[in-house]
Design an enzyme around this catalytic site. Sequence first.
Site, PDB file in Angstrom:
ATOM      1  N   SER A  55       0.851  -1.200   0.000  1.00 26.59           N
ATOM      2  CA  SER A  55       0.000   0.000   0.000  1.00 26.59           C
ATOM      3  C   SER A  55       0.884   1.247   0.000  1.00 26.59           C
ATOM      4  CB  SER A  55      -0.894   0.017   1.246  1.00 26.59           C
ATOM      5  OG  SER A  55      -0.100   0.229   2.401  1.00 26.59           O
ATOM      6  N   ASP A  86      -0.766  -1.371  -4.142  1.00 29.79           N
ATOM      7  CA  ASP A  86      -2.159  -1.570  -3.724  1.00 29.79           C
ATOM      8  C   ASP A  86      -2.775  -0.200  -3.424  1.00 29.79           C
ATOM      9  OD1 ASP A  86      -4.337  -3.149  -2.963  1.00 29.79           O
ATOM     10  OD2 ASP A  86      -3.685  -3.270  -0.872  1.00 29.79           O
ATOM     11  N   HIS A  87      -3.922   0.087  -3.979  1.00 32.85           N
ATOM     12  CA  HIS A  87      -4.627   1.358  -3.733  1.00 32.85           C
ATOM     13  C   HIS A  87      -3.766   2.598  -3.993  1.00 32.85           C
ATOM     14  CE1 HIS A  87      -8.194  -0.576  -2.061  1.00 32.85           C
ATOM     15  NE2 HIS A  87      -7.382  -1.369  -1.386  1.00 32.85           N
ATOM     16  N   GLY A 216     -10.726  -6.609   0.548  1.00 34.28           N
ATOM     17  CA  GLY A 216     -11.402  -6.817   1.826  1.00 34.28           C
ATOM     18  C   GLY A 216     -11.857  -8.251   1.994  1.00 34.28           C
TER      19      GLY A 216
HETATM   20  O1  G3H Z   1      -6.499  -2.289   1.580  1.00 35.75           O
HETATM   21  C1  G3H Z   1      -5.609  -1.774   2.200  1.00 35.75           C
HETATM   22  C2  G3H Z   1      -4.560  -2.490   2.934  1.00 35.75           C
HETATM   23  O2  G3H Z   1      -5.093  -3.283   3.960  1.00 35.75           O
HETATM   24  C3  G3H Z   1      -3.441  -1.577   3.343  1.00 35.75           C
HETATM   25  O3  G3H Z   1      -3.591  -0.871   4.516  1.00 35.75           O
HETATM   26  O4  G3H Z   1      -2.490   1.419   4.359  1.00 35.75           O
HETATM   27  O5  G3H Z   1      -2.732   0.247   6.553  1.00 35.75           O
HETATM   28  O6  G3H Z   1      -1.100  -0.562   4.825  1.00 35.75           O
HETATM   29  P1  G3H Z   1      -2.424   0.116   5.080  1.00 35.75           P
HETATM   30  P1  13P Z   2      -8.549  -7.162   4.304  1.00 35.71           P
HETATM   31  O1  13P Z   2      -8.566  -6.012   5.250  1.00 35.71           O
HETATM   32  O2  13P Z   2      -9.845  -7.893   4.280  1.00 35.71           O
HETATM   33  O3  13P Z   2      -7.400  -8.081   4.555  1.00 35.71           O
HETATM   34  O4  13P Z   2      -8.374  -6.559   2.820  1.00 35.71           O
HETATM   35  C1  13P Z   2      -7.112  -6.303   2.293  1.00 35.71           C
HETATM   36  C2  13P Z   2      -7.165  -5.560   1.005  1.00 35.71           C
HETATM   37  O5  13P Z   2      -8.178  -5.432   0.351  1.00 35.71           O
HETATM   38  C3  13P Z   2      -5.902  -4.982   0.537  1.00 35.71           C
HETATM   39  O6  13P Z   2      -6.073  -4.264  -0.637  1.00 35.71           O
HETATM   40 ZN    ZN Z   3      -7.987  -3.253  -0.692  1.00 34.85          ZN
END
Ligand code: G3H
Ligand code: 13P
Ligand code: ZN
Length: 311
Positions: A55, A86-87, A216
């Site tokens: 992330s 990610d994101h 998620g």
């Molecule tokens: O979907 C998001 C991930 O669970 C990342 O979360 O920004 O706390 O690393 P984070």
């Molecule tokens: P969870 O919080 O369900 O593990 O989802 C992770 C996720 O979607 C990371 O992009």
């Molecule tokens: Zn996610």
Amino acid sequence: MHYSELGLVNTNNMLSTALKKGYAVPAFNFYNMETLQAILEASRITNSPIILAVSESALKYMTDDILIGMISGAQYKIGKIALHLDHGHSVEICKHAIDMGFSSVMFDGSALPLEKNIELSKKVTQYAHKFDVSVETELGVLHGIEDKNTKSDYSSYTNPDIVKDFVKETKTDSLAIAIGTAHGAYKRQTDSAKLRFDILQKIAQNIPHTPLVLHGASSIPNQFVSKINKFGGNIQHAKGIPTNQLRKAIMGHITKINVDSDSRLAFTSAVREQLYKNKKSFDPRDFLQIAKESITANCVNEIRTIMKSGN
Ligand code: G3H
Ligand code: 13P
Ligand code: ZN
């Protein structure tokens, strides 16, 4: 640096194979050496392709140089490992990740008005595809905390009627959809809450060749929550997506499953137990080793029972 120099692959082949064969590729988030090693070990044990998800906040935490150093030094580069942003919330961060050596990026424009989401997603694919980097985009908003940069208190399911045009316009390689999952450890309001398989079915009918991504998707194993609470933690009302619903989603076209919270719980429960039981130990490696093993065991179990992407 181009990702091929790091022994990585993009996610296109792994996802199209998964789509054809009816399984899902796991995307496991990591944020330090221990979580990276633990996930790679699960990939080695199961011979499963793996998407290593980072992330924006994890990237900040590790820093660019340390991350790339760890990836280039990782042992298990067997041609089935992708490094995925990610994101990513801006075109700039996606470009930056691509320039650093990521083989795949997610542009998350899900909170933007549709036109803006399309415009920016397109910019990302145009840049990424020049370097053979795969792109995931998102339509629909998940409930919960997406990451430290995206917080949404509502959930809006993906509209199946717009996915075809979105994919055509943006040239996205895969699409994240909202069908009732949520980020974090507090997902379902009631035990009977179900994913919207009707929406998934319509989306899959409209874009049968596009790999679909479920964010998620942690199942929040109760054993970890109980252990955390037993050894001094206080996590109440945690609820994940039941394994049988994840399986049903995979049978219904989901080809990438994102898991972060389960690994966090696996790690933290092991650390709490070790610290509680070994009150005299002060070598962090004592509890970090057990924490790594806890994540690996959980990833292996999920690969075998949920994603079915390995042995
Ligand atoms: O979907 C998001 C991930 O669970 C990342 O979360 O920004 O706390 O690393 P984070
Ligand atoms: P969870 O919080 O369900 O593990 O989802 C992770 C996720 O979607 C990371 O992009
Ligand atoms: Zn996610």
